[in-house]
Design a protein around this motif. Structure first.
Motif, PDB file in Angstrom:
ATOM      1  N   ALA A   1      26.226   6.604  17.485  1.00 47.32           N
ATOM      2  CA  ALA A   1      27.301   6.564  18.661  1.00 47.32           C
ATOM      3  C   ALA A   1      28.386   5.506  18.681  1.00 47.32           C
ATOM      4  O   ALA A   1      28.596   4.880  17.439  1.00 47.32           O
ATOM      5  CB  ALA A   1      26.527   6.371  20.042  1.00 47.32           C
ATOM      6  N   GLY A   2      29.131   5.464  19.450  1.00 49.70           N
ATOM      7  CA  GLY A   2      30.378   4.323  19.401  1.00 49.70           C
ATOM      8  C   GLY A   2      29.969   2.899  18.988  1.00 49.70           C
ATOM      9  O   GLY A   2      30.649   2.320  18.256  1.00 49.70           O
ATOM     10  N   ASP A   3      29.317   2.440  19.445  1.00 49.22           N
ATOM     11  CA  ASP A   3      28.788   1.010  19.156  1.00 49.22           C
ATOM     12  C   ASP A   3      27.249   0.713  18.781  1.00 49.22           C
ATOM     13  O   ASP A   3      26.827  -0.519  18.569  1.00 49.22           O
ATOM     14  CB  ASP A   3      28.882   0.162  20.528  1.00 49.22           C
ATOM     15  N   SER A   4      26.574   2.000  18.513  1.00 49.26           N
ATOM     16  CA  SER A   4      25.339   1.900  18.306  1.00 49.26           C
ATOM     17  C   SER A   4      24.590   2.898  17.379  1.00 49.26           C
ATOM     18  O   SER A   4      25.144   4.028  17.220  1.00 49.26           O
ATOM     19  CB  SER A   4      24.110   1.874  19.427  1.00 49.26           C
ATOM     20  N   VAL A   5      23.529   2.708  16.787  1.00 54.69           N
ATOM     21  CA  VAL A   5      22.927   3.666  16.004  1.00 54.69           C
ATOM     22  C   VAL A   5      21.443   3.658  16.519  1.00 54.69           C
ATOM     23  O   VAL A   5      20.728   2.505  16.489  1.00 54.69           O
ATOM     24  CB  VAL A   5      22.703   3.277  14.500  1.00 54.69           C
ATOM     25  N   ALA A   6      20.950   4.843  16.539  1.00 50.70           N
ATOM     26  CA  ALA A   6      19.389   4.960  17.018  1.00 50.70           C
ATOM     27  C   ALA A   6      18.493   5.592  16.076  1.00 50.70           C
ATOM     28  O   ALA A   6      18.989   6.689  15.778  1.00 50.70           O
ATOM     29  CB  ALA A   6      19.372   5.709  18.545  1.00 50.70           C
ATOM     30  N   TYR A   7      17.537   5.080  15.650  1.00 43.92           N
ATOM     31  CA  TYR A   7      16.370   5.675  14.631  1.00 43.92           C
ATOM     32  C   TYR A   7      15.232   6.047  15.481  1.00 43.92           C
ATOM     33  O   TYR A   7      14.796   5.153  16.256  1.00 43.92           O
ATOM     34  CB  TYR A   7      16.162   4.843  13.457  1.00 43.92           C
ATOM     35  N   THR A   8      14.855   7.409  15.347  1.00 44.40           N
ATOM     36  CA  THR A   8      13.554   7.671  16.089  1.00 44.40           C
ATOM     37  C   THR A   8      12.574   8.126  15.034  1.00 44.40           C
ATOM     38  O   THR A   8      12.996   9.072  14.276  1.00 44.40           O
ATOM     39  CB  THR A   8      13.681   8.787  17.073  1.00 44.40           C
ATOM     40  N   TYR A   9      11.367   7.447  14.890  1.00 43.37           N
ATOM     41  CA  TYR A   9      10.398   7.935  14.096  1.00 43.37           C
ATOM     42  C   TYR A   9       9.174   8.591  14.684  1.00 43.37           C
ATOM     43  O   TYR A   9       8.471   7.797  15.528  1.00 43.37           O
ATOM     44  CB  TYR A   9      10.042   6.835  13.349  1.00 43.37           C
ATOM     45  N   THR A  10       8.855   9.821  14.578  1.00 41.89           N
ATOM     46  CA  THR A  10       7.373  10.235  15.065  1.00 41.89           C
ATOM     47  C   THR A  10       6.408  10.301  13.888  1.00 41.89           C
ATOM     48  O   THR A  10       6.559  10.775  12.807  1.00 41.89           O
ATOM     49  CB  THR A  10       7.917  11.667  15.405  1.00 41.89           C
ATOM     50  N   GLY A  11       5.465   9.453  14.321  1.00 44.44           N
ATOM     51  CA  GLY A  11       4.603   9.178  13.097  1.00 44.44           C
ATOM     52  C   GLY A  11       3.470  10.158  13.018  1.00 44.44           C
ATOM     53  O   GLY A  11       3.130  10.812  14.050  1.00 44.44           O
TER      54      GLY A  11
ATOM     55  N   ARG B   1      -5.231  -4.709  14.795  1.00 44.28           N
ATOM     56  CA  ARG B   1      -3.877  -4.128  14.156  1.00 44.28           C
ATOM     57  C   ARG B   1      -3.319  -2.950  15.199  1.00 44.28           C
ATOM     58  O   ARG B   1      -3.932  -2.324  15.733  1.00 44.28           O
ATOM     59  CB  ARG B   1      -4.069  -3.661  12.923  1.00 44.28           C
ATOM     60  N   GLY B   2      -1.813  -2.882  15.453  1.00 43.86           N
ATOM     61  CA  GLY B   2      -1.143  -1.821  16.114  1.00 43.86           C
ATOM     62  C   GLY B   2      -0.436  -0.833  15.311  1.00 43.86           C
ATOM     63  O   GLY B   2       0.420  -0.124  16.231  1.00 43.86           O
ATOM     64  N   GLY B   3      -0.352  -0.853  13.997  1.00 42.99           N
ATOM     65  CA  GLY B   3       0.595  -0.056  13.330  1.00 42.99           C
ATOM     66  C   GLY B   3      -0.132   1.401  13.201  1.00 42.99           C
ATOM     67  O   GLY B   3      -1.386   1.795  13.587  1.00 42.99           O
ATOM     68  N   GLU B   4       0.708   2.380  12.600  1.00 42.29           N
ATOM     69  CA  GLU B   4       0.447   3.789  12.532  1.00 42.29           C
ATOM     70  C   GLU B   4      -0.866   3.768  11.584  1.00 42.29           C
ATOM     71  O   GLU B   4      -1.683   4.692  12.067  1.00 42.29           O
ATOM     72  CB  GLU B   4       1.566   4.425  11.655  1.00 42.29           C
ATOM     73  N   MET B   5      -1.003   3.149  10.423  1.00 41.81           N
ATOM     74  CA  MET B   5      -2.216   3.106   9.591  1.00 41.81           C
ATOM     75  C   MET B   5      -3.259   2.782  10.354  1.00 41.81           C
ATOM     76  O   MET B   5      -4.300   3.287   9.936  1.00 41.81           O
ATOM     77  CB  MET B   5      -1.712   2.360   8.498  1.00 41.81           C
ATOM     78  N   ALA B   6      -3.095   1.810  11.110  1.00 43.06           N
ATOM     79  CA  ALA B   6      -4.646   1.483  11.861  1.00 43.06           C
ATOM     80  C   ALA B   6      -4.914   2.664  12.743  1.00 43.06           C
ATOM     81  O   ALA B   6      -5.985   2.816  13.245  1.00 43.06           O
ATOM     82  CB  ALA B   6      -4.415   0.160  12.485  1.00 43.06           C
TER      83      ALA B   6
ATOM     84  N   MET C   1       0.983  -1.249  -0.120  1.00 40.58           N
ATOM     85  CA  MET C   1       0.070  -0.013   0.147  1.00 40.58           C
ATOM     86  C   MET C   1       0.773   1.339  -0.018  1.00 40.58           C
ATOM     87  O   MET C   1       1.955   1.179   0.622  1.00 40.58           O
ATOM     88  CB  MET C   1      -0.977   0.278   1.291  1.00 40.58           C
ATOM     89  N   ARG C   2       0.318   2.267  -0.532  1.00 41.52           N
ATOM     90  CA  ARG C   2       0.907   3.477  -0.718  1.00 41.52           C
ATOM     91  C   ARG C   2       0.485   4.541   0.120  1.00 41.52           C
ATOM     92  O   ARG C   2      -0.880   4.614   0.094  1.00 41.52           O
ATOM     93  CB  ARG C   2       1.337   3.968  -2.159  1.00 41.52           C
ATOM     94  N   ARG C   3       1.284   5.696   0.674  1.00 43.45           N
ATOM     95  CA  ARG C   3       0.529   6.696   1.713  1.00 43.45           C
ATOM     96  C   ARG C   3       0.972   7.634   1.131  1.00 43.45           C
ATOM     97  O   ARG C   3       2.215   7.969   0.725  1.00 43.45           O
ATOM     98  CB  ARG C   3       1.295   6.312   2.972  1.00 43.45           C
ATOM     99  N   GLU C   4       0.315   8.740   1.236  1.00 40.47           N
ATOM    100  CA  GLU C   4       0.626  10.323   0.635  1.00 40.47           C
ATOM    101  C   GLU C   4       1.440  10.905   1.625  1.00 40.47           C
ATOM    102  O   GLU C   4       2.114  11.549   1.167  1.00 40.47           O
ATOM    103  CB  GLU C   4      -0.638  11.096   0.480  1.00 40.47           C
ATOM    104  N   LYS C   5       1.204  10.588   2.869  1.00 36.32           N
ATOM    105  CA  LYS C   5       2.285  11.443   3.833  1.00 36.32           C
ATOM    106  C   LYS C   5       2.701  10.180   4.883  1.00 36.32           C
ATOM    107  O   LYS C   5       2.140   9.362   5.328  1.00 36.32           O
ATOM    108  CB  LYS C   5       1.507  12.429   4.670  1.00 36.32           C
ATOM    109  N   ARG C   6       3.975  10.783   5.377  1.00 41.92           N
ATOM    110  CA  ARG C   6       4.755   9.806   6.411  1.00 41.92           C
ATOM    111  C   ARG C   6       5.270  10.730   7.636  1.00 41.92           C
ATOM    112  O   ARG C   6       5.500  11.978   7.349  1.00 41.92           O
ATOM    113  CB  ARG C   6       5.602   8.960   5.971  1.00 41.92           C
ATOM    114  N   GLY C   7       5.458  10.183   8.741  1.00 39.92           N
ATOM    115  CA  GLY C   7       6.120  11.087   9.694  1.00 39.92           C
ATOM    116  C   GLY C   7       7.597  11.333   9.282  1.00 39.92           C
ATOM    117  O   GLY C   7       8.013  11.153   8.555  1.00 39.92           O
TER     118      GLY C   7
END
Length: 756
Positions: A205-215, A383-388, A192-198
């Motif tokens: 960091a030294g041993d990690s990468v953190a991704y943060t998504y605000t929906g 369902r527990g996702g953003e689209m729901a 499915m395609r969405r017109e907008k996303r967050g």
């Protein structure tokens, strides 16, 4: 084992795309939610279609723990090759969309890979190709051995990469990892395609990468990727280790991808998490009946089915619940959970108890047209996702199922018969009464005594039985039926629900209520027969349309009514004769639609394919009427098919091409594997064959007219019985009869064999 070489009307070759992994024949077929018509763009006719655009370049494997699942390719990578729904998902959100390993900047060579028998870990063995520098080989192939072991635990994926130098000289090379996170909703991942996303941010960091998504739903979802030890170089989307190994030396790197959002991940070490996952798996399956037979392949089938079923079983706040399947249905589905619990009931009643508690908890309390909700109705899916959350899809809590409510009541009645647990039934009784009120009220739209459906909102499912493709209910001339639609099997479910309701009411001391429910069921029986039976097809019609005209089409739906007991014995015999004819029984199983019927297509989702769970319910019904010869033919056909499937795993469905000597069944390209009611299919097939009955009040187990399946002359069941009383028994085929021997009895269980 014999081949059924029945005559298909197809006339084409059935060998393109088989269980050994060749390219599937079919393009995109419909999702669980809906299906596209043959002459139209299915993405236009329904918004929930699952496209199949290309074959997978590498085989995919699945892992699951709780609400987290992963789809990984045969190299242990995610997103490194086309054609698969790769990713690490949690609560319908993809937290890791790419994780690819490169050795000395090149793709390693695959030696082998596989999931452990209990589905706990996925292990891959790799080696290096010839590595060139300035036109000369600087590392000969097969010098470095890499073992990648992956498992899921605590909302995280854990991977250990163990690298060994089997050469005679020291080696210096790089081990690199390319990664990415897109926070796609599951419905985006499936097309499915969405017109907008967050919006998304990244912090290295030294041993990690953190991704943060605000929906767009204002919820913050976070993925943290951790390496141990820290990489020599860690930049946007890539980590690199400089590896120096003396001859015979080895090195280990661990990686974890933590999903945080709806569920909070727990940061644990690789070994600690693996030990915890192993302990939980053992607790989950403790006391579950085990099966061993004289046929080693059937033993493998039962082992795989048990492992798959319990991988999908999830410990929810209300109790154990079998999520429907991976990748598209790893969540609570009402119908799927109920049928899976029925299939597993004889071997593990605690699954049924969890299913009943969870569905009662989410039972609809009011009217909500967008969710197809009506008071008393049992859930279809959640369902527990953003689209729901944003109502871009209607499935947050969605009730568009005509059969979940009567099946819920049936499961409650069967659970009481199996366990004698009246306390649980007493707790559930208000939900059961609400279910009956729905069946007598909104579920029966015109007051004719039948349950009918019509979606309340155009975003909802057009068809709301188990065959919910938009073209699954049709007339003998191919015209789609217009609603409200009364499905044949649903009337059987309603009949069985009232009989089971009567039994539960009597157990609770409500004699008048029990008599009323029983009378209501029996009054329905003759009316059902008059409305649905079609002499010209020797079967019940698949449905009545909105004008009460029967859809006179030969489908597997008609055989579902047998297990409910609503069919007259003479009708059952005629249905049995039909479903084992070549137009239905392909040699691998019973098709959903018979060859020659309009809209028959062996590659379709619901109109000619073979569904294992569908076959298990048919066999259960045939056994109820004593039609064991036909039941055994179907059991043998499914067992023969399982011989060809990877890891002996029965998929959600497969194509309905006829069985040909020396050829495998034809795969369906976007089928879920594992899927709960497919995994649990052998359990119900075996119960039907052995005639297993339980009487918890007297601690009695009965084998009524037992018949061993044709491919095994001995079967041993261990830990069979009740919570505090277990037996081990062996059944052996002796001539035309089964002989029974009790090997162990820990609680004075009465075991008997009844021959009618």
């Amino acid at each position: 084992m014999t081949d059924d070489l029945g005559n298909d009307d197809l006339g084409g070759d059935a060998s393109g795309g088989n269980a050994s992994g060749a390219k599937p024949r079919s393009g995109g077929e419909p999702s669980r939610e809906a299906a596209g018509g043959p002459a139209a763009d299915p993405t236009q006719t329904t918004p929930f279609y699952i496209p199949a655009t290309e074959s997978a370049a590498r085989p995919r494997h699945t892992l699951k723990h709780a609400d987290t699942f992963a789809v990984i390719d045969g190299f242990g990578d995610i997103g490194a090759s086309a054609g698969g729904p790769d990713g690490l998902f949690d609560h319908d959100t993809r937290y890791l969309s790419r994780f690819e390993m490169l050795l000395a900047g090149t793709q390693p060579l695959l030696l082998g890979s596989g999931v452990r028998d209990d589905n706990l870990t996925f292990t891959v063995d790799l080696t290096n190709p010839d590595i060139y520098r300035d036109g000369h080989i600087v590392m000969a192939k097969d010098t470095v051995h890499v073992v990648r072991t992956t498992y899921l635990w605590g909302g995280s994926a854990h991977q250990r990469i163990h690298v060994s130098n089997h050469g005679a000289d020291p080696l210096d090379f790089t081990l690199s990892f390319v990664f990415g996170c897109d926070f796609s909703d599951l419905f985006e991942a499936r097309g499915m395609r969405r017109e907008k996303r967050g919006t998304m941010t990244e912090a290295v960091a030294g041993d990690s990468v953190a991704y943060t998504y605000t929906g767009l739903d204002a919820m913050e979802r976070r993925a943290v990727l951790r390496f141990e030890p820290a990489p020599d170089r860690l930049v946007h989307g890539a980590a690199t280790f400089d590896v120096s190994l003396a001859a015979g030396a080895s090195r280990t790197i661990t990686f974890a991808a933590e999903c945080s959002g709806v569920a909070q991940a727990r940061q644990v070490g690789f070994r600690q998490g693996l030990m915890a996952a192993n302990r939980q798996e053992k607790v989950l399956t403790r006391g579950v009946v085990t099966v061993q037979s004289s046929n080693e392949i059937f033993n493998e089938v039962m082992c795989r089915s048990t492992a798959d079923a319990y991988m999908l079983v999830t410990d929810t706040p209300q109790g154990l619940y079998p999520y429907a399947g991976i990748p598209w249905y790893s969540t609570t589905f009402g119908r799927d959970g109920i049928i899976t619990a029925i299939q597993m009931l004889w071997m593990d009643p605690k699954v049924a108890k969890g299913v009943l508690a969870r569905l009662a908890h989410f039972q609809a309390k009011g009217f909500d047209p967008a969710a197809d909700a009506e008071p008393g109705k049992i859930l279809h899916e959640m369902r527990g996702g953003e689209m729901a959350s944003l109502n871009e899809i209607p499935f947050g809590l969605y009730y568009g199922s005509i059969d979940s409510t009567p099946l819920f009541i049936v499961l409650a009645g069967l659970y009481l018969e199996r366990t004698g647990d009246l306390a649980t039934i007493r707790d559930l009784w208000p939900a059961i009464e609400l279910g009956f009120a729905w069946m007598d009220g909104p579920g029966d739209r015109d007051g004719d005594g039948f349950l009918e459906y019509a979606r309340a909102d155009e975003k909802g499912l057009q068809n709301q039985g188990w065959k919910d493709s938009h073209d699954a209910v049709f007339h003998s001339d191919g015209r789609l039926a217009e609603g409200p639609i009364a499905l044949v099997e649903v009337q059987g479910y309603a009949y069985a629900a009232r009989h089971h309701g009567a039994g539960m009411a009597a157990a609770l001391g409500d004699g008048a209520g029990a008599a009323a429910l029983k009378a209501q069921a029996e009054a329905m029986r003759d009316k059902f027969d008059a409305a649905f039976w079609c002499d010209e097809i020797d079967m019940y019609a698949i449905a009545l349309d909105g004008e009460k005209r029967p859809c006179r089409v030969r489908t597997s739906n008609a055989a579902h009514v047998l297990w409910t007991g609503i069919a007259r014995p003479e009708r059952a015999a005629r249905i049995a004769a039909e479903v084992v004819k070549p137009k239905f029984l392909s040699g691998w199983g019973v098709r959903t639609v018979a060859v020659g019927e309009p809209r028959y297509n062996p590659m379709s989702y619901h109109n000619g394919s073979i569904w294992p769970h569908d076959n298990s319910l048919i066999v259960w019904g045939l056994a109820r009427y004593g039609l064991m010869a036909e039941a055994e033919r179907i059991f043998e056909a499914l067992f023969a098919a399982s011989n060809y499937f990877d890891s002996r795993r029965l998929p959600e469905l497969f194509c309905g091409f006829r069985r040909r000597a020396g050829a495998a069944p034809t795969l369906y390209p976007v089928a879920c594997a594992p899927q709960a009611w497919a995994a649990a299919t052998p359990f119900l097939l075996l119960q039907a064959c052995l005639g297993l009955e339980f009487d918890p009040a007297t601690r009695a187990i009965r084998f009524r007219n037992p018949r061993l399946p044709p491919f095994a002359d001995e079967i041993t069941l261990r830990d069979l019985g009740f919570e505090d009383a277990k037996v081990d028994v062996t059944l052996r085929q002796v001539g035309d009869h089964a002989a029974l021997r009790v090997l162990r009895n820990t609680g004075a269980v009465q075991v008997s064999m009844l021959l009618d």
